[in-house]
Design an enzyme around this catalytic site. Structure first.
Site, PDB file in Angstrom:
ATOM      1  N   ASP A   1       0.822  -1.211   0.000  1.00 11.62           N
ATOM      2  CA  ASP A   1       0.000   0.000   0.000  1.00 11.62           C
ATOM      3  C   ASP A   1       0.858   1.263   0.000  1.00 11.62           C
ATOM      4  O   ASP A   1       1.982   1.258   0.519  1.00 11.62           O
ATOM      5  CB  ASP A   1      -0.916  -0.023   1.242  1.00 11.62           C
ATOM      6  CG  ASP A   1      -2.087   0.940   1.109  1.00 11.62           C
ATOM      7  OD1 ASP A   1      -2.416   1.334  -0.035  1.00 11.62           O
ATOM      8  OD2 ASP A   1      -2.679   1.292   2.145  1.00 11.62           O
TER       9      ASP A   1
ATOM     10  N   HIS B   1       2.136   3.693  -8.967  1.00  9.14           N
ATOM     11  CA  HIS B   1       1.985   2.259  -9.235  1.00  9.14           C
ATOM     12  C   HIS B   1       3.167   1.748 -10.058  1.00  9.14           C
ATOM     13  O   HIS B   1       3.665   0.651  -9.846  1.00  9.14           O
ATOM     14  CB  HIS B   1       0.675   1.983  -9.984  1.00  9.14           C
ATOM     15  CG  HIS B   1      -0.555   2.370  -9.202  1.00  9.14           C
ATOM     16  ND1 HIS B   1      -0.732   2.009  -7.892  1.00  9.14           N
ATOM     17  CD2 HIS B   1      -1.657   3.093  -9.535  1.00  9.14           C
ATOM     18  CE1 HIS B   1      -1.898   2.480  -7.454  1.00  9.14           C
ATOM     19  NE2 HIS B   1      -2.465   3.151  -8.433  1.00  9.14           N
TER      20      HIS B   1
ATOM     21  N   SER C   1      -7.486  -5.488  -5.099  1.00  6.36           N
ATOM     22  CA  SER C   1      -8.564  -6.071  -4.296  1.00  6.36           C
ATOM     23  C   SER C   1      -9.895  -6.024  -5.038  1.00  6.36           C
ATOM     24  O   SER C   1     -10.058  -5.272  -6.020  1.00  6.36           O
ATOM     25  CB  SER C   1      -8.694  -5.313  -2.971  1.00  6.36           C
ATOM     26  OG  SER C   1      -9.261  -4.036  -3.186  1.00  6.36           O
TER      27      SER C   1
ATOM     28  N   LEU D   1      10.627 -20.518  -5.250  1.00  8.08           N
ATOM     29  CA  LEU D   1       9.646 -19.665  -4.559  1.00  8.08           C
ATOM     30  C   LEU D   1       8.265 -19.736  -5.217  1.00  8.08           C
ATOM     31  O   LEU D   1       8.161 -19.662  -6.444  1.00  8.08           O
ATOM     32  CB  LEU D   1      10.132 -18.203  -4.602  1.00  8.08           C
ATOM     33  CG  LEU D   1       9.188 -17.158  -4.021  1.00  8.08           C
ATOM     34  CD1 LEU D   1       9.320 -17.097  -2.498  1.00  8.08           C
ATOM     35  CD2 LEU D   1       9.461 -15.774  -4.609  1.00  8.08           C
TER      36      LEU D   1
HETATM   37  C1  IPE Z   1      -5.305  -2.683  -0.108  1.00  8.20           C
HETATM   38  O1  IPE Z   1      -5.001  -1.337  -0.304  1.00  8.20           O
HETATM   39  C2  IPE Z   1      -5.318  -3.402  -1.418  1.00  8.20           C
HETATM   40  C3  IPE Z   1      -4.029  -3.577  -2.067  1.00  8.20           C
HETATM   41  C4  IPE Z   1      -2.868  -3.209  -1.601  1.00  8.20           C
HETATM   42  C5  IPE Z   1      -4.070  -4.231  -3.323  1.00  8.20           C
HETATM   43  P1  IPE Z   1      -6.166  -0.256  -0.402  1.00  8.20           P
HETATM   44  O2  IPE Z   1      -5.494   1.053  -0.559  1.00  8.20           O
HETATM   45  O3  IPE Z   1      -7.132  -0.636  -1.435  1.00  8.20           O
HETATM   46  O4  IPE Z   1      -6.846  -0.384   1.028  1.00  8.20           O
HETATM   47  P2  IPE Z   1      -7.812   0.604   1.800  1.00  8.20           P
HETATM   48  O5  IPE Z   1      -8.904   0.970   0.872  1.00  8.20           O
HETATM   49  O6  IPE Z   1      -7.004   1.808   2.195  1.00  8.20           O
HETATM   50  O7  IPE Z   1      -8.263  -0.175   3.004  1.00  8.20           O
HETATM   51  C1  IPE Z   2      -1.620   0.309  -3.312  1.00  9.06           C
HETATM   52  O1  IPE Z   2      -1.413   1.677  -3.317  1.00  9.06           O
HETATM   53  C2  IPE Z   2      -1.863  -0.237  -4.685  1.00  9.06           C
HETATM   54  C3  IPE Z   2      -3.245  -0.694  -4.890  1.00  9.06           C
HETATM   55  C4  IPE Z   2      -4.199  -0.681  -4.017  1.00  9.06           C
HETATM   56  C5  IPE Z   2      -3.562  -1.214  -6.209  1.00  9.06           C
HETATM   57  P1  IPE Z   2      -2.621   2.699  -3.271  1.00  9.06           P
HETATM   58  O2  IPE Z   2      -2.995   3.039  -4.673  1.00  9.06           O
HETATM   59  O3  IPE Z   2      -3.725   2.232  -2.409  1.00  9.06           O
HETATM   60  O4  IPE Z   2      -1.910   3.950  -2.598  1.00  9.06           O
HETATM   61  P2  IPE Z   2      -2.511   4.931  -1.512  1.00  9.06           P
HETATM   62  O5  IPE Z   2      -2.961   4.094  -0.361  1.00  9.06           O
HETATM   63  O6  IPE Z   2      -3.635   5.657  -2.153  1.00  9.06           O
HETATM   64  O7  IPE Z   2      -1.364   5.810  -1.174  1.00  9.06           O
HETATM   65 MG    MG Z   3      -4.121   2.407  -0.438  1.00 10.90          MG
END
Ligand code: IPE
Ligand code: IPE
Ligand code: MG
Length: 248
Positions: A21, A38, A66, A132
């Site tokens: 995240d 990303h 997700s 792995l």
């Molecule tokens: C969790 O991150 C999903 C992934 C890392 C793929 P999110 O950014 O979607 O989670 P929330 O919405 O903050 O809980």
């Molecule tokens: C995690 O990073 C990647 C995915 C959920 C696909 P985020 O895109 O959720 O990044 P933040 O949480 O907004 O910084």
């Molecule tokens: Mg996030």
């Protein structure tokens, strides 16, 4: 800063799961569009896969997209799917050369066709590798996975293949996308949030949880080692007393 020489190579967790995240914030902090975050996150994936394989981790489970992430702006979803496709295409050789076996957790059928094709190809090409195991959680939700497992178990009951009273922990585990794999020992979440966000709800029941404020694009081998060292300093009690654990 952790001294990475403190790592005990004889006590590496078998299965490490990561909620990757913080990509969006990483980009926003730099005044850049979220997809740029990303893109940089992909470099962390490459680094951590390599590190995990080298350190002797047997299973690495990465939360990449997700079930809830489908609700993001369409352009961001599109960018993520594009990156996923390029990642799978570009990394296939490295993954194969490093004996990595790729698996997918989640609703593969919801992915765009072109992504599914490269994914299926990468899974097939690496199926016989015995290094792995890299589980990519894509369009994955813990609740959805459990619901699918329950539907399957119910169908098997109806067909008379199993009796309701035969349903136990092992049978449920065997119907999840992670069938045959041990549960994660360690869950790492980058980006500082203290929540599971629907990740591996069944499998994480006794995982050690490590949360770091480091944003995913900044998370590299040394940060991974810090998490492993932190794990190695925990006492896993599984409901027992501390004394029972030290004396066993
Ligand atoms: C969790 O991150 C999903 C992934 C890392 C793929 P999110 O950014 O979607 O989670 P929330 O919405 O903050 O809980
Ligand atoms: C995690 O990073 C990647 C995915 C959920 C696909 P985020 O895109 O959720 O990044 P933040 O949480 O907004 O910084
Ligand atoms: Mg996030």
């Amino acid at each position: 800063m952790t001294d990475t020489t403190e790592l005990d190579l004889g006590n590496i967790p078998t299965n490490v799961a990561i909620i990757m995240d913080g990509n969006g914030r990483w980009a926003q902090n730099r005044g850049l569009p979220r997809p740029v975050g990303h893109k940089h996150g992909v470099e962390s994936v490459q680094d951590i896969v390599r590190a995990a394989a080298k350190l002797g981790v047997k299973i690495l489970t990465l939360y990449a997209f997700s079930t809830e992430n489908w609700n993001r702006p369409p352009l961001e979803v599109q960018a993520l799917m594009g990156l996923l496709k390029t990642f799978l295409q570009n990394e296939l050789k490295t993954i194969t050369d490093n004996n990595v076996c790729l698996k997918c957790l989640g609703q593969k059928e919801r992915l765009p066709n072109e992504v599914r094709q490269v994914l299926d190809n990468a899974i097939a090409q690496t199926a016989d590798n015995n290094g792995l195991i890299l589980n990519l959680a894509l369009s994955y939700g813990g609740r959805n996975e459990i619901v699918r497992a329950v539907q399957q178990i119910a169908a098997e009951c109806r067909q008379g293949l199993i009796k309701p009273e035969e349903i136990d922990d092992a049978l449920v585990s065997a119907h999840l996308d992670t069938a045959g794999q041990p549960d994660p020992d360690l869950l790492i979440r980058t980006g500082g949030e203290s929540r599971l966000s629907n990740f591996l709800l069944w499998q994480l029941s006794y995982a050690e949880i490590y949360i770091t404020d480091t944003l995913w694009p900044d998370f590299r081998k040394n940060d991974f080692i810090s998490a492993l060292i932190d794990f190695q300093n925990r006492q896993r009690r599984f409901g027992k007393t501390s004394k029972q654990v030290t004396e066993s």
